[in-house]
Enzyme design. Structure first.
Site, mmCIF file in Angstrom:
data_model
loop_
_atom_site.group_PDB
_atom_site.id
_atom_site.type_symbol
_atom_site.label_atom_id
_atom_site.label_comp_id
_atom_site.label_asym_id
_atom_site.label_seq_id
_atom_site.Cartn_x
_atom_site.Cartn_y
_atom_site.Cartn_z
ATOM 1 N N PHE A 1 -0.715 16.235 4.210
ATOM 2 C CA PHE A 1 -1.243 15.543 3.041
ATOM 3 C C PHE A 1 -0.113 15.435 2.034
ATOM 4 O O PHE A 1 0.463 16.439 1.630
ATOM 5 C CB PHE A 1 -2.466 16.247 2.443
ATOM 6 N N GLU B 1 0.853 -1.195 0.000
ATOM 7 C CA GLU B 1 0.000 0.000 0.000
ATOM 8 C C GLU B 1 0.885 1.239 0.000
ATOM 9 O O GLU B 1 2.024 1.217 0.490
ATOM 10 C CB GLU B 1 -0.917 -0.080 1.237
ATOM 11 N N ASP B 2 0.364 2.320 -0.551
ATOM 12 C CA ASP B 2 1.138 3.564 -0.581
ATOM 13 C C ASP B 2 1.272 4.191 0.799
ATOM 14 O O ASP B 2 2.352 4.577 1.232
ATOM 15 C CB ASP B 2 0.510 4.569 -1.577
ATOM 16 N N ASP C 1 -3.181 5.455 6.890
ATOM 17 C CA ASP C 1 -3.631 6.690 7.537
ATOM 18 C C ASP C 1 -4.472 6.297 8.755
ATOM 19 O O ASP C 1 -3.929 6.009 9.817
ATOM 20 C CB ASP C 1 -4.415 7.477 6.482
ATOM 21 N N ARG D 1 0.302 11.855 -9.092
ATOM 22 C CA ARG D 1 0.777 10.484 -8.864
ATOM 23 C C ARG D 1 2.147 10.247 -9.503
ATOM 24 O O ARG D 1 2.934 9.444 -9.019
ATOM 25 C CB ARG D 1 -0.194 9.460 -9.462
#
Ligand code: IMP
Ligand code: MG
Length: 180
Positions: free
Chosen positions: A152, A99-100, A103, A165
């Protein structure tokens, strides 16, 4: 990269070093085993592409899943919906979820439980980034690139409203971009 909108947090060169370290660690842990690497689209695709080429000597298979979490906003909705499921079965397989970023942990918590319910032999989580201060459940990555503060971030696969991206560095998105 438009440096009016973003500030570089991890450069392309730093990322390359860290991904190679993660690859070596994973290769050592899974030596002699078959491993299914499961990328969570779309955010993980760039990290996964780099990572799998640094996991040397392990017999890998690849698959992908796509789930919805954020939509176009910068806040997690808390709701996880499967948009694209795996093509293959996970039964009896060691699965490494890539996963990137983690959170709240809702997305990966949900995916991990789903894979175990479907009979995966083991499920480990590999995240490039982690925002531990935002966690809402008991999910921690087994392999982690970097822990970050509650900014963010975009680039290296991560988006804001499908933008950024392709940026090669991990960048902090300046708040005026999403607050306007
Ligand atoms: P979680 O379910 O709250 O852990 O959400 C994880 C997902 O939210 C990630 O796969 C990302 O798609 C998205 N996300 C969380 N934080 C960021 C961020 O800083 N930038 C871009 N996407 C993020
Ligand atoms: Mg994502």
């Amino acid at each position: 990269m438009n440096l009016n909108e973003v500030e570089i947090l991890y450069s392309q060169a730093q990322i390359e070093v860290r991904v190679a370290e993660l690859g070596r660690q994973i290769a050592a842990d899974y030596a002699g085993k078959d491993l299914l690497v499961l990328g969570i689209l779309k955010g993980a695709f760039i990290f996964m592409a780099d990572l799998i080429r640094k996991i040397e000597g392990v017999n890998l298979q690849l698959d992908f899943m796509s789930v919805s979490s954020y939509g176009a906003s910068s806040q997690s909705s808390g709701e996880v919906r499967i948009l694209k499921d795996l093509d293959s079965s996970v039964e009896g397989k060691h699965v490494l979820v890539v996963e990137d970023i983690i959170d709240t942990g809702l997305t990966l918590g949900y995916i991990r439980e789903l894979l175990l319910k479907r009979g995966a032999l083991s499920v480990k989580l590999c995240c490039f980034l982690d925002k531990p201060s935002r966690r809402k459940g008991p999910v921690t990555p087994d392999y982690l690139g970097y822990a970050v503060e509650d900014h963010f971030v975009v680039g290296y696969g991560l988006d804001y409203a499908e933008r950024y991206r392709y940026y090669p560095a991990v960048c902090i998105l300046k708040p005026w971009v999403y607050e306007k």
